[in-house]
Structure formats: C-alpha cells, structure tokens
Design an enzyme around this catalytic site. Structure first.
Site, PDB file in Angstrom:
ATOM      1  N   TYR A   1       0.835  -1.198   0.000  1.00  0.00           N
ATOM      2  CA  TYR A   1       0.000   0.000   0.000  1.00  0.00           C
ATOM      3  C   TYR A   1       0.873   1.253   0.000  1.00  0.00           C
ATOM      4  O   TYR A   1       2.085   1.202   0.236  1.00  0.00           O
ATOM      5  CB  TYR A   1      -0.901   0.033   1.246  1.00  0.00           C
ATOM      6  CG  TYR A   1      -0.203   0.627   2.450  1.00  0.00           C
ATOM      7  CD1 TYR A   1      -0.437   1.950   2.819  1.00  0.00           C
ATOM      8  CD2 TYR A   1       0.729  -0.103   3.176  1.00  0.00           C
ATOM      9  CE1 TYR A   1       0.238   2.512   3.895  1.00  0.00           C
ATOM     10  CE2 TYR A   1       1.389   0.447   4.241  1.00  0.00           C
ATOM     11  CZ  TYR A   1       1.145   1.762   4.604  1.00  0.00           C
ATOM     12  OH  TYR A   1       1.832   2.327   5.650  1.00  0.00           O
TER      13      TYR A   1
ATOM     14  N   LYS B   1       0.076   5.733   1.002  1.00  0.00           N
ATOM     15  CA  LYS B   1      -0.836   6.853   1.177  1.00  0.00           C
ATOM     16  C   LYS B   1      -0.243   8.013   0.405  1.00  0.00           C
ATOM     17  O   LYS B   1       0.955   8.271   0.486  1.00  0.00           O
ATOM     18  CB  LYS B   1      -0.991   7.237   2.651  1.00  0.00           C
ATOM     19  CG  LYS B   1      -1.858   6.286   3.429  1.00  0.00           C
ATOM     20  CD  LYS B   1      -2.110   6.804   4.834  1.00  0.00           C
ATOM     21  CE  LYS B   1      -2.979   5.829   5.613  1.00  0.00           C
ATOM     22  NZ  LYS B   1      -3.154   6.286   7.009  1.00  0.00           N
ATOM     23  N   GLU B   2      -1.108   8.675  -0.370  1.00  0.00           N
ATOM     24  CA  GLU B   2      -0.641   9.827  -1.129  1.00  0.00           C
ATOM     25  C   GLU B   2      -1.527  11.024  -0.847  1.00  0.00           C
ATOM     26  O   GLU B   2      -2.720  10.881  -0.574  1.00  0.00           O
ATOM     27  CB  GLU B   2      -0.571   9.528  -2.625  1.00  0.00           C
ATOM     28  CG  GLU B   2      -1.872   9.177  -3.289  1.00  0.00           C
ATOM     29  CD  GLU B   2      -1.725   8.886  -4.778  1.00  0.00           C
ATOM     30  OE1 GLU B   2      -0.691   8.332  -5.187  1.00  0.00           O
ATOM     31  OE2 GLU B   2      -2.655   9.222  -5.522  1.00  0.00           O
TER      32      GLU B   2
ATOM     33  N   LYS C   1      -2.315  18.377 -11.677  1.00  0.00           N
ATOM     34  CA  LYS C   1      -2.509  17.787 -10.354  1.00  0.00           C
ATOM     35  C   LYS C   1      -1.223  17.090  -9.952  1.00  0.00           C
ATOM     36  O   LYS C   1      -0.611  16.394 -10.767  1.00  0.00           O
ATOM     37  CB  LYS C   1      -3.668  16.776 -10.362  1.00  0.00           C
ATOM     38  CG  LYS C   1      -3.893  16.108  -9.005  1.00  0.00           C
ATOM     39  CD  LYS C   1      -5.207  15.348  -8.918  1.00  0.00           C
ATOM     40  CE  LYS C   1      -5.168  14.002  -9.524  1.00  0.00           C
ATOM     41  NZ  LYS C   1      -6.395  13.219  -9.300  1.00  0.00           N
TER      42      LYS C   1
END
Length: 155
Positions: free
Chosen positions: A64, A66-67, A79
C-alpha cells in the site's frame, strides 16, 4: 539520487473532459480493481490536502501507500500527488511525486483532442540507490490506458 519518468498520450476528447476525470477523485474510482486493488479516501474531497490510501495488487513489491494531493490547479489542469507513507518510501526513497498535466492539442482544432502527460519524480537515498531501478512506467501506462479508453467510450 533524483530521477524522472514520464509518458504522454493524445486523447481524442476535449481537455476539459479529460481533466474532469484525471483532475478529480473519478480517476481513483476508475482504476480501482484494474491498476490498483483498492482506493480509500482517507481525508478530503479531491482538492489540495486530499489523502488517499492505495492498496496494490499482489506482486507489485509493496502492499500500500498513502498519497496526498499537493496541487490541484483547475485553470492550468495540473494535479500533483506525493506519497507520504508506504510504497517507495519504505524502500529508501525520500520523495515520490506523480504529476498529471492536461493540455489542448495545438495540432487539432480547439476542443477536438488533448495531450495527457503523467510524470513521476523521485529521490532515493544514496544507500538505497539500487532501488531506483524499481521505478518503472508500468503503473503510469496502466492508468493512462484505463482512463483514456474510458474517455473515448464515453465521448
């Protein structure tokens, strides 16, 4: 050790339509089950500060990450997301950024096609420099393929 990778593709839809997908949380919904196993919105509504937890398919080297959306520019259609936990950071990277840019295609008439450019920027600690070879454009190509096919089908 700093590095970049990028991919660019022409899509036969207006830039505004491509941005409505790539510049929002719709992209995360679209690639779930295809490029990544799952995407969870931890915080936010798709604007700057939004945090996503991406769970990767088995065999991708990590489970995994997280961003955080650090930039969402709706005027210039740019973006940027930065990995803040897991993923490449667990493999000795200091920085891992994904930038999405959408531009009208100046070769075609206004609104007939656009260019989608995805860029990875990364910085790896010197003692883990060999891990830089693990950075590939495979996920970029997967995201572009799924997203661009979706845009063409819905046009």
């Amino acid at each position: 050790m700093f590095g970049t990778l990028s991919e660019e593709a022409e899509v036969m839809v207006p830039a505004s339509k491509a941005w409505a997908l790539y510049g929002t949380l719709e992209l995360a919904k679209l690639v779930t089950g295809k490029v990544v196993e799952a995407v969870e919105v931890v915080e936010g509504d798709g604007g700057p500060g939004t945090i996503l937890k991406l769970t990767f398919n088995p065999g991708q080297g990590f489970s995994y990450c997280k961003e955080k959306f650090t930039k969402v520019d709706n005027i210039h259609m740019v973006k940027e997301t930065e990995v803040m936990e897991g993923g490449f950071l667990d493999m000795g990277f200091n920085l891992y950024i994904i930038r999405i840019e959408i531009k009208e295609n100046s070769k075609d008439g206004p609104g007939s096609s656009c260019l989608v450019k995805l860029t990875l920027e990364y910085d790896v600690k010197e003692e883990f420099a060999a891990n830089a070879s693990l950075v590939t454009n495979r996920n970029l190509l997967g995201i572009m393929s799924v997203a661009n096919k979706h845009l063409l089908k819905s046009n």
